[in-house]
Scaffold this motif. Sequence first.
Motif, PDB file in Angstrom:
ATOM      1  N   ARG A   2       0.834  -1.210   0.000  1.00 24.83           N
ATOM      2  CA  ARG A   2       0.000   0.000   0.000  1.00 24.83           C
ATOM      3  C   ARG A   2       0.870   1.263   0.000  1.00 24.83           C
ATOM      4  NH1 ARG A   2      -3.080  -2.991   3.956  1.00 24.83           N
ATOM      5  NH2 ARG A   2      -4.987  -3.826   3.034  1.00 24.83           N
ATOM      6  N   ARG A   3       1.975   1.231   0.745  1.00 25.27           N
ATOM      7  CA  ARG A   3       2.867   2.397   0.758  1.00 25.27           C
ATOM      8  C   ARG A   3       3.466   2.642  -0.624  1.00 25.27           C
ATOM      9  NH1 ARG A   3       4.202   0.530   6.058  1.00 25.27           N
ATOM     10  NH2 ARG A   3       5.961  -0.690   5.257  1.00 25.27           N
ATOM     11  N   ASP A   4       3.793   1.552  -1.329  1.00 22.44           N
ATOM     12  CA  ASP A   4       4.303   1.699  -2.701  1.00 22.44           C
ATOM     13  C   ASP A   4       3.257   2.361  -3.591  1.00 22.44           C
ATOM     14  OD1 ASP A   4       6.634   0.486  -1.919  1.00 22.44           O
ATOM     15  OD2 ASP A   4       6.163  -1.462  -2.821  1.00 22.44           O
ATOM     16  N   LEU A   5       2.006   1.944  -3.450  1.00 24.58           N
ATOM     17  CA  LEU A   5       0.939   2.518  -4.277  1.00 24.58           C
ATOM     18  C   LEU A   5       0.686   3.982  -3.916  1.00 24.58           C
ATOM     19  CD1 LEU A   5      -1.635  -0.433  -4.468  1.00 24.58           C
ATOM     20  CD2 LEU A   5       0.082   0.254  -6.144  1.00 24.58           C
ATOM     21  N   VAL A   6       0.785   4.315  -2.627  1.00 29.26           N
ATOM     22  CA  VAL A   6       0.620   5.719  -2.220  1.00 29.26           C
ATOM     23  C   VAL A   6       1.691   6.589  -2.861  1.00 29.26           C
ATOM     24  CG1 VAL A   6       0.791   7.297  -0.264  1.00 29.26           C
ATOM     25  CG2 VAL A   6      -0.596   5.236  -0.060  1.00 29.26           C
ATOM     26  N   LYS A   7       2.935   6.100  -2.878  1.00 31.71           N
ATOM     27  CA  LYS A   7       4.013   6.881  -3.487  1.00 31.71           C
ATOM     28  C   LYS A   7       3.773   7.049  -4.984  1.00 31.71           C
ATOM     29  CE  LYS A   7       8.071   7.383  -2.042  1.00 31.71           C
ATOM     30  NZ  LYS A   7       9.478   7.316  -1.553  1.00 31.71           N
ATOM     31  N   LEU A   8       3.347   5.995  -5.656  1.00 33.46           N
ATOM     32  CA  LEU A   8       3.055   6.086  -7.091  1.00 33.46           C
ATOM     33  C   LEU A   8       1.888   7.033  -7.350  1.00 33.46           C
ATOM     34  CD1 LEU A   8       3.605   2.373  -8.116  1.00 33.46           C
ATOM     35  CD2 LEU A   8       4.770   4.330  -9.132  1.00 33.46           C
ATOM     36  N   GLU A   9       0.887   7.000  -6.481  1.00 37.00           N
ATOM     37  CA  GLU A   9      -0.255   7.903  -6.636  1.00 37.00           C
ATOM     38  C   GLU A   9       0.184   9.352  -6.451  1.00 37.00           C
ATOM     39  OE1 GLU A   9      -4.852   7.931  -5.169  1.00 37.00           O
ATOM     40  OE2 GLU A   9      -3.319   7.652  -3.626  1.00 37.00           O
ATOM     41  N   ASP A  10       1.060   9.604  -5.475  1.00 38.89           N
ATOM     42  CA  ASP A  10       1.568  10.960  -5.257  1.00 38.89           C
ATOM     43  C   ASP A  10       2.300  11.480  -6.491  1.00 38.89           C
ATOM     44  OD1 ASP A  10       0.538  10.967  -2.719  1.00 38.89           O
ATOM     45  OD2 ASP A  10       2.436  10.452  -1.729  1.00 38.89           O
ATOM     46  N   ARG A  11       2.943  10.581  -7.215  1.00 38.82           N
ATOM     47  CA  ARG A  11       3.663  10.965  -8.429  1.00 38.82           C
ATOM     48  C   ARG A  11       2.736  11.045  -9.643  1.00 38.82           C
ATOM     49  NH1 ARG A  11       9.036   7.017  -8.074  1.00 38.82           N
ATOM     50  NH2 ARG A  11       9.866   7.866  -6.113  1.00 38.82           N
ATOM     51  N   LYS A  12       1.443  10.735  -9.420  1.00 35.48           N
ATOM     52  CA  LYS A  12       0.434  10.728 -10.485  1.00 35.48           C
ATOM     53  C   LYS A  12       0.758   9.704 -11.569  1.00 35.48           C
ATOM     54  CE  LYS A  12      -0.749  15.584  -9.737  1.00 35.48           C
ATOM     55  NZ  LYS A  12      -1.806  15.225  -8.789  1.00 35.48           N
ATOM     56  N   ALA A  13       1.459   8.636 -11.149  1.00 34.86           N
ATOM     57  CA  ALA A  13       1.820   7.576 -12.092  1.00 34.86           C
ATOM     58  C   ALA A  13       0.743   6.502 -12.180  1.00 34.86           C
ATOM     59  CB  ALA A  13       3.138   6.931 -11.679  1.00 34.86           C
ATOM     60  N   ILE A  14      -0.144   6.451 -11.183  1.00 33.41           N
ATOM     61  CA  ILE A  14      -1.207   5.450 -11.156  1.00 33.41           C
ATOM     62  C   ILE A  14      -2.499   6.104 -10.672  1.00 33.41           C
ATOM     63  CG2 ILE A  14       0.375   3.521 -10.662  1.00 33.41           C
ATOM     64  CD1 ILE A  14      -0.798   3.694  -7.723  1.00 33.41           C
ATOM     65  N   VAL A  15      -3.586   5.334 -10.797  1.00 35.09           N
ATOM     66  CA  VAL A  15      -4.867   5.688 -10.175  1.00 35.09           C
ATOM     67  C   VAL A  15      -5.199   4.554  -9.215  1.00 35.09           C
ATOM     68  CG1 VAL A  15      -7.322   6.092 -10.525  1.00 35.09           C
ATOM     69  CG2 VAL A  15      -5.657   7.008 -12.162  1.00 35.09           C
ATOM     70  N   ARG A  16      -5.367   4.870  -7.933  1.00 36.29           N
ATOM     71  CA  ARG A  16      -5.709   3.848  -6.948  1.00 36.29           C
ATOM     72  C   ARG A  16      -7.120   3.347  -7.180  1.00 36.29           C
ATOM     73  NH1 ARG A  16      -3.093   4.512  -1.952  1.00 36.29           N
ATOM     74  NH2 ARG A  16      -4.286   2.698  -1.213  1.00 36.29           N
ATOM     75  N   THR A  17      -7.310   2.059  -7.020  1.00 35.59           N
ATOM     76  CA  THR A  17      -8.630   1.435  -7.063  1.00 35.59           C
ATOM     77  C   THR A  17      -8.817   0.651  -5.775  1.00 35.59           C
ATOM     78  OG1 THR A  17      -7.803  -0.583  -8.112  1.00 35.59           O
ATOM     79  CG2 THR A  17      -8.513   1.196  -9.571  1.00 35.59           C
ATOM     80  N   ARG A  18     -10.006   0.164  -5.559  1.00 38.00           N
ATOM     81  CA  ARG A  18     -10.236  -0.654  -4.372  1.00 38.00           C
ATOM     82  C   ARG A  18      -9.459  -1.964  -4.532  1.00 38.00           C
ATOM     83  NH1 ARG A  18     -16.220  -2.317  -2.460  1.00 38.00           N
ATOM     84  NH2 ARG A  18     -15.946  -3.920  -4.046  1.00 38.00           N
ATOM     85  N   GLY A  19      -8.424  -2.107  -3.741  1.00 35.09           N
ATOM     86  CA  GLY A  19      -7.642  -3.338  -3.780  1.00 35.09           C
ATOM     87  C   GLY A  19      -6.457  -3.318  -4.715  1.00 35.09           C
TER      88      GLY A  19
END
Length: 255
Positions: A37-54
């Motif tokens: 989850r921390r990896d995904l938060v960092k990627l989201e902060d960089r606008k490299a991904i869009v978080r989804t449920r799960g």
Amino acid sequence: MYQEERIIGILQFLKDHRRISVEQICEKFNVSRDTARRDLVKLEDRKAIVRTRGGAILPSSHNQVKNYSHRLKTVSSEKQRIGKEAATMIHDGDRIILDTSTTVQACANHMGAIDCTVITNSIHQAESLSNKEHVNIQLLGGQLEKEHRFLYGTSVIERLKKFNVDKAFIGVVGISEKGLTIAHEEDGMVKRNMMEQAREVIVLADHTKFGTTEFFQFASLDDVDVIITDKALDYQYQKLMDDHHVQLIVTERFN
């Protein structure tokens, strides 16, 4: 493994598969759910991904759809293989609908000396098939979309309702749990009506279309009988097809 190394690996996975789950990150990189989850938060902060449920998906690029003439000149080998396989499903006596997509155009180009009737709203499809002696062509008249060279509007839809066909061959911009999507509503409305008039609906889509959701949803997966694509799907999308009873034909298995 350092976080930056995992992030590179996650992005590569997303480029190949369009989406990733927390469970897949845990399994692939041997980390805890909190670390994933921390990896995904960092990627989201960089606008490299869009978080989804799960998990996460790649952000939509919303690239402008290139004009049809340009796309015809750059039809990929993957689309050519899909079109060639689709053409084998057309037989003498068939009445079929071909939409305006370049992958469906590849299908038309691979059609042999088949005695059949083709209904289309694509000027390019009609021109290409006019060189095939035994093909009867019904070109649906309506308002001309000049850039992409297809006909649309209420007159196209009303005329479509007069025909009952064996198969409809349909191209898409996106296939996801939201169904079949495309950039232009007017094109999507015609595709929806094409599908309604056919006994069998065959969707032609290369692997990049899976996991993509465009602006306008014109059909659900329950409306589809067959999808022809170029690469095997990951487990998530294979299960999605199975759940909706969609037959999947993968051209790479034949090479």
